[in-house]
Design a protein around this motif. Sequence first.
Motif, PDB file in Angstrom:
ATOM      1  N   THR A  76       0.926  -0.947   0.031  1.00 51.43           N
ATOM      2  CA  THR A  76       0.072  -0.141   0.164  1.00 51.43           C
ATOM      3  C   THR A  76       1.077   1.015   0.030  1.00 51.43           C
ATOM      4  OG1 THR A  76      -1.874  -1.054   1.186  1.00 51.43           O
ATOM      5  CG2 THR A  76      -1.705   1.402   1.069  1.00 51.43           C
ATOM      6  N   LEU A  77       0.714   2.081  -0.784  1.00 54.04           N
ATOM      7  CA  LEU A  77       1.441   3.289  -1.112  1.00 54.04           C
ATOM      8  C   LEU A  77       0.860   4.472  -0.079  1.00 54.04           C
ATOM      9  CD1 LEU A  77       2.200   3.384  -4.855  1.00 54.04           C
ATOM     10  CD2 LEU A  77       3.578   2.519  -2.952  1.00 54.04           C
ATOM     11  N   ILE A  78       1.584   5.225   0.417  1.00 52.29           N
ATOM     12  CA  ILE A  78       1.303   6.412   1.152  1.00 52.29           C
ATOM     13  C   ILE A  78       1.732   7.285   0.761  1.00 52.29           C
ATOM     14  CG2 ILE A  78       0.956   7.219   3.790  1.00 52.29           C
ATOM     15  CD1 ILE A  78       1.267   4.561   4.756  1.00 52.29           C
ATOM     16  N   PHE A  79       1.118   8.531   0.513  1.00 51.62           N
ATOM     17  CA  PHE A  79       1.611   9.895  -0.086  1.00 51.62           C
ATOM     18  C   PHE A  79       0.788  11.045   0.347  1.00 51.62           C
ATOM     19  CE2 PHE A  79      -0.609   7.306  -3.531  1.00 51.62           C
ATOM     20  CZ  PHE A  79      -1.671   8.286  -3.600  1.00 51.62           C
ATOM     21  N   GLY A  80       1.695  12.236   0.257  1.00 51.86           N
ATOM     22  CA  GLY A  80       0.777  13.725   0.364  1.00 51.86           C
ATOM     23  C   GLY A  80       0.314  14.189  -0.978  1.00 51.86           C
TER      24      GLY A  80
ATOM     25  N   THR B 266       5.738   9.395   8.681  1.00 54.25           N
ATOM     26  CA  THR B 266       5.301   9.197   9.849  1.00 54.25           C
ATOM     27  C   THR B 266       3.990   8.176  10.141  1.00 54.25           C
ATOM     28  OG1 THR B 266       4.231  11.096  10.121  1.00 54.25           O
ATOM     29  CG2 THR B 266       6.233  10.898  11.160  1.00 54.25           C
ATOM     30  N   PHE B 267       3.070   8.290   9.219  1.00 58.21           N
ATOM     31  CA  PHE B 267       2.137   7.599   8.989  1.00 58.21           C
ATOM     32  C   PHE B 267       2.337   6.091   8.579  1.00 58.21           C
ATOM     33  CE2 PHE B 267      -2.616   6.783   7.000  1.00 58.21           C
ATOM     34  CZ  PHE B 267      -2.908   6.084   8.274  1.00 58.21           C
ATOM     35  N   ALA B 268       3.188   5.742   7.743  1.00 59.64           N
ATOM     36  CA  ALA B 268       3.691   4.707   7.172  1.00 59.64           C
ATOM     37  C   ALA B 268       4.336   3.842   8.591  1.00 59.64           C
ATOM     38  CB  ALA B 268       4.918   4.640   6.421  1.00 59.64           C
ATOM     39  N   GLU B 269       5.022   4.617   9.319  1.00 63.21           N
ATOM     40  CA  GLU B 269       5.666   3.909  10.647  1.00 63.21           C
ATOM     41  C   GLU B 269       4.582   3.390  11.501  1.00 63.21           C
ATOM     42  OE1 GLU B 269       8.216   2.338  13.492  1.00 63.21           O
ATOM     43  OE2 GLU B 269       8.280   2.795  11.211  1.00 63.21           O
TER      44      GLU B 269
ATOM     45  N   THR C  58      -4.263  -0.217  -3.560  1.00 62.17           N
ATOM     46  CA  THR C  58      -4.771   0.262  -2.263  1.00 62.17           C
ATOM     47  C   THR C  58      -3.658   1.629  -2.096  1.00 62.17           C
ATOM     48  OG1 THR C  58      -3.409  -1.228  -0.941  1.00 62.17           O
ATOM     49  CG2 THR C  58      -5.766  -1.380  -1.451  1.00 62.17           C
ATOM     50  N   VAL C  59      -4.038   2.537  -1.647  1.00 63.29           N
ATOM     51  CA  VAL C  59      -3.258   3.721  -1.013  1.00 63.29           C
ATOM     52  C   VAL C  59      -3.786   4.423   0.005  1.00 63.29           C
ATOM     53  CG1 VAL C  59      -2.469   4.065  -3.778  1.00 63.29           C
ATOM     54  CG2 VAL C  59      -4.427   5.621  -2.447  1.00 63.29           C
ATOM     55  N   MET C  60      -3.127   5.367   0.604  1.00 59.31           N
ATOM     56  CA  MET C  60      -3.400   5.993   1.796  1.00 59.31           C
ATOM     57  C   MET C  60      -2.906   7.536   1.539  1.00 59.31           C
ATOM     58  SD  MET C  60      -2.691   3.489   5.153  1.00 59.31           S
ATOM     59  CE  MET C  60      -3.253   1.731   5.212  1.00 59.31           C
ATOM     60  N   LEU C  61      -3.820   8.398   1.949  1.00 61.05           N
ATOM     61  CA  LEU C  61      -3.551   9.686   1.668  1.00 61.05           C
ATOM     62  C   LEU C  61      -3.286  10.285   2.820  1.00 61.05           C
ATOM     63  CD1 LEU C  61      -6.417  10.826  -0.865  1.00 61.05           C
ATOM     64  CD2 LEU C  61      -4.174   9.423  -1.531  1.00 61.05           C
ATOM     65  N   VAL C  62      -2.353  11.268   2.627  1.00 63.14           N
ATOM     66  CA  VAL C  62      -1.872  12.378   4.078  1.00 63.14           C
ATOM     67  C   VAL C  62      -2.012  13.673   3.342  1.00 63.14           C
ATOM     68  CG1 VAL C  62      -0.668  10.594   5.379  1.00 63.14           C
ATOM     69  CG2 VAL C  62       0.475  11.852   3.790  1.00 63.14           C
TER      70      VAL C  62
ATOM     71  N   ALA D 293      -7.266   5.003   3.530  1.00 60.59           N
ATOM     72  CA  ALA D 293      -7.245   5.826   4.901  1.00 60.59           C
ATOM     73  C   ALA D 293      -6.748   7.081   4.493  1.00 60.59           C
ATOM     74  CB  ALA D 293      -6.022   5.293   5.719  1.00 60.59           C
ATOM     75  N   VAL D 294      -7.443   8.264   4.933  1.00 65.44           N
ATOM     76  CA  VAL D 294      -6.991   9.583   4.800  1.00 65.44           C
ATOM     77  C   VAL D 294      -6.702  10.229   6.315  1.00 65.44           C
ATOM     78  CG1 VAL D 294      -7.592  11.814   4.148  1.00 65.44           C
ATOM     79  CG2 VAL D 294      -8.277  10.008   2.922  1.00 65.44           C
ATOM     80  N   VAL D 295      -5.431  10.787   6.434  1.00 60.72           N
ATOM     81  CA  VAL D 295      -5.010  11.563   7.541  1.00 60.72           C
ATOM     82  C   VAL D 295      -4.925  13.150   6.864  1.00 60.72           C
ATOM     83  CG1 VAL D 295      -3.897  12.050   9.691  1.00 60.72           C
ATOM     84  CG2 VAL D 295      -4.293   9.546   8.734  1.00 60.72           C
ATOM     85  N   ASP D 296      -5.519  14.221   7.731  1.00 64.28           N
ATOM     86  CA  ASP D 296      -5.580  15.462   6.865  1.00 64.28           C
ATOM     87  C   ASP D 296      -5.713  16.494   7.934  1.00 64.28           C
ATOM     88  OD1 ASP D 296      -5.158  17.179   5.013  1.00 64.28           O
ATOM     89  OD2 ASP D 296      -7.096  16.769   3.886  1.00 64.28           O
ATOM     90  N   HIS D 297      -5.819  17.722   7.453  1.00 65.74           N
ATOM     91  CA  HIS D 297      -5.954  19.059   8.272  1.00 65.74           C
ATOM     92  C   HIS D 297      -6.786  20.057   7.314  1.00 65.74           C
ATOM     93  CE1 HIS D 297      -2.264  21.591   8.173  1.00 65.74           C
ATOM     94  NE2 HIS D 297      -2.039  20.783   7.132  1.00 65.74           N
ATOM     95  N   HIS D 298      -6.991  19.747   6.229  1.00 62.20           N
ATOM     96  CA  HIS D 298      -7.492  20.472   5.116  1.00 62.20           C
ATOM     97  C   HIS D 298      -9.188  20.230   5.056  1.00 62.20           C
ATOM     98  CE1 HIS D 298      -3.237  20.423   3.995  1.00 62.20           C
ATOM     99  NE2 HIS D 298      -3.393  21.694   3.719  1.00 62.20           N
TER     100      HIS D 298
END
Length: 310
Positions: free
Chosen positions: A3-7, A21-24, A70-74, A93-98
């Motif tokens: 699963t790739l995690i990217f901004g 940090t989300f990957a860890e 599958t991907v996760m967005l930050v 998954a999404v982790v965000d502040h926008h």
Amino acid sequence: MTTLIFGHQNPDTDAITSAMTFAEYQRQLGNTDVEAVALGEPNDETKFALNYFKHALPRVITSAANETDTVMLVDHNEAQQSVADIKDVTVTAVVDHHRIANFETAAPLFYRAEPIGSTNSVLYKMYQEAGIAITPQIAGLMISGIVSDTLLLKSPTTTATERDILPKLAKIAGIDLQEFGLAMLKAGTNLAAKSDLDIVEGDAKSFNMGGLTVRIGQVNTVDLNEIYARQADLTATMQQEATKHQYDLFLLIATNILDSDSTGFAVGTGLDKLEAAFGTKFDADHRLALPGVVSRKKQVVPPLQKAFEA
């Protein structure tokens, strides 16, 4: 399958480090088949931070569906700010502040978004809630993202959360927060080494406003005269990019990180709405004075959105 995690595209320091940090965080929860990647080359500020905390640069991708399902967005959720083939993969998954806009999924997902200073601030909370220990390196990455997005706690996007957690993270990382933070921010202001395209597009994002595509870039400096000296070339480059990508309006915000003031430059349609949004006029040099404006998310996008959708 990994699963790739990217901004977001044109990643800033919070986008790059929050992916890491989300990957860890995922690995600590037992989901080890994840990789933090980037949708663009890290900027000088980010490179300084990663080098300082001895973390390798991320792999840069231009598409995701060719290697994963599958991907996760930050640090973002809007489709136009994400990987080009975002519709061909499943966002888990999404982790965000926008703000949340132009985003939908076919299946349920984990979604965490808070109106605080950075995505790393949200992730710090998640680490604490899960009882996951923060290593000195992870603390350093979190610090870098938070300092970048809050301009070392000077931005109006700064909240009590950042004021509380930055000293704690600095203690874990074993650094002097002010010394590191200022050095990191200054590392990103070496404009002499940047091309005109790097300056206008290096931290640019697209937004849908009133049916128009508004492109907003931002560049930090310690001397706005560096920008003024290149204004003609920068605006010509903005016009070329607007024509090439069909942006209706291209706005560049140049921010002096030492005094927290900005100047705006723009090409395209809707300049009257731009002036109305900030209650000021372009001067004879085609510059828009924006005293106290440092945050695209909080001080630029909301008034523009309101003006264009009025």
